[in-house]
Motif scaffolding. Structure first.
Motif, mmCIF file in Angstrom:
data_model
loop_
_atom_site.group_PDB
_atom_site.id
_atom_site.type_symbol
_atom_site.label_atom_id
_atom_site.label_comp_id
_atom_site.label_asym_id
_atom_site.label_seq_id
_atom_site.Cartn_x
_atom_site.Cartn_y
_atom_site.Cartn_z
ATOM 1 N N LEU A 158 0.822 -1.212 0.000
ATOM 2 C CA LEU A 158 0.000 0.000 0.000
ATOM 3 C C LEU A 158 0.860 1.268 0.000
ATOM 4 O O LEU A 158 0.509 2.269 -0.637
ATOM 5 C CB LEU A 158 -0.933 0.017 1.213
ATOM 6 C CG LEU A 158 -2.099 -0.982 1.177
ATOM 7 C CD1 LEU A 158 -2.849 -0.962 2.505
ATOM 8 C CD2 LEU A 158 -3.049 -0.644 0.017
ATOM 9 N N LYS B 292 1.953 1.705 -3.484
ATOM 10 C CA LYS B 292 0.829 2.142 -4.313
ATOM 11 C C LYS B 292 0.465 3.587 -4.036
ATOM 12 O O LYS B 292 0.035 4.324 -4.935
ATOM 13 C CB LYS B 292 -0.392 1.256 -4.066
ATOM 14 C CG LYS B 292 -0.291 -0.130 -4.684
ATOM 15 C CD LYS B 292 -1.576 -0.904 -4.467
ATOM 16 C CE LYS B 292 -1.524 -2.261 -5.160
ATOM 17 N NZ LYS B 292 -2.789 -3.028 -4.968
ATOM 18 N N HIS B 293 0.635 4.011 -2.761
ATOM 19 C CA HIS B 293 0.272 5.382 -2.414
ATOM 20 C C HIS B 293 1.148 6.391 -3.151
ATOM 21 O O HIS B 293 0.691 7.493 -3.512
ATOM 22 C CB HIS B 293 0.393 5.596 -0.898
ATOM 23 C CG HIS B 293 -0.111 6.933 -0.452
ATOM 24 N ND1 HIS B 293 0.684 8.056 -0.434
ATOM 25 C CD2 HIS B 293 -1.343 7.329 -0.035
ATOM 26 C CE1 HIS B 293 -0.018 9.086 0.007
ATOM 27 N NE2 HIS B 293 -1.258 8.676 0.247
ATOM 28 N N GLN C 176 -2.392 5.212 -5.905
ATOM 29 C CA GLN C 176 -3.256 4.049 -6.105
ATOM 30 C C GLN C 176 -3.793 3.495 -4.785
ATOM 31 O O GLN C 176 -4.491 2.488 -4.767
ATOM 32 C CB GLN C 176 -2.490 2.944 -6.846
ATOM 33 C CG GLN C 176 -2.095 3.344 -8.259
ATOM 34 C CD GLN C 176 -1.253 2.289 -8.945
ATOM 35 O OE1 GLN C 176 -0.794 1.339 -8.310
ATOM 36 N NE2 GLN C 176 -1.037 2.438 -10.240
ATOM 37 N N ALA C 177 -3.461 4.158 -3.675
ATOM 38 C CA ALA C 177 -3.949 3.736 -2.357
ATOM 39 C C ALA C 177 -4.116 4.968 -1.484
ATOM 40 O O ALA C 177 -3.347 5.924 -1.585
ATOM 41 C CB ALA C 177 -2.987 2.754 -1.709
ATOM 42 N N ASP D 225 -6.646 3.420 3.724
ATOM 43 C CA ASP D 225 -6.263 2.018 3.521
ATOM 44 C C ASP D 225 -5.053 1.658 4.379
ATOM 45 O O ASP D 225 -4.996 0.590 4.995
ATOM 46 C CB ASP D 225 -5.944 1.755 2.044
ATOM 47 C CG ASP D 225 -7.163 1.915 1.146
ATOM 48 O OD1 ASP D 225 -8.282 1.693 1.649
ATOM 49 O OD2 ASP D 225 -6.987 2.256 -0.042
#
Length: 205
Positions: A118, A121-122, A126-127, A131
């Protein structure tokens, strides 16, 4: 000193054999109980106190991530990374794990892997921070459960050691009583004298 009869010698041999077997059995039981106590003490230190330190360090490191997330925006920077987390988890896995402990540790490692995913992705938008917070909360739950396991296992090991020590004390008392009884029986056998056969003497008329 009068000669001992064959029966007296046999009885004395039985008494001495009983004393020997009693001491031997008591010694073996005492050794077994002391081994249990020794194992309990070693396990409390190696698998409980040391693990408690691992959990404490992990809790601090993940808490720092939570604090960073609470007081800083991740728009331009990522959460702080702590390479020692991986090392601590590896050392944790080498300890003697209970079934519950193994399940929680596996869940913790999975959540940590998800956290790293995550975080990556952040950086690509993308997160969300929500999350990441959810996974950190799950990690916190894992650590709390692991603490409970340490307390429960430590308590059981302590009680087991106390029972073994109590059994040793009881065996020592029983051994003393039996040795006293055997000693008394031995003295009775040694100093007991058979009554001589009475011979009837007929006076000659």
């Amino acid at each position: 000193m009068p000669k001992r009869t064959i029966r007296q010698r046999i009885h004395a041999g039985f008494v001495l054999a009983a004393a020997f077997l009693l001491v031997l059995a008591s010694n073996r039981l005492n050794n077994r109980n002391f081994s249990t106590v020794e194992h309990g003490v070693d396990s409390v230190f190696e698998d409980r106190l040391v693990v408690q330190e691992y959990i404490y360090r992990l809790n601090n490191l993940f808490h720092e991530k939570e604090m960073f997330l609470a007081y800083n925006s991740l728009d331009e920077k990522s959460l702080p990374q702590y390479p020692e987390i991986k090392t601590i988890l590896a050392d944790f896995e080498k300890t003697d794990l209970t079934r519950e402990e193994s399940l929680q540790l596996t869940s913790l490692k999975e959540n940590y892997a998800e956290l790293k995913t995550l975080e990556e992705k952040h950086l690509k938008d993308q997160a969300s921070e929500e999350d990441i917070t959810a996974v950190l909360n799950s990690i916190s739950t894992n650590l709390d459960e692991l603490v409970e396991v340490q307390l429960s296992e430590g308590r059981q090991l302590t009680q087991q050691s106390k029972r073994s020590l109590g059994m040793n004390q009881l065996l020592s008392r029983i051994e003393i009583v039996f040795l006293v009884i055997i000693g008394i029986l031995f003295l009775i056998i040694v100093f007991y004298r058979d009554k001589p056969n009475m011979e009837l003497v007929e006076d000659e008329a």
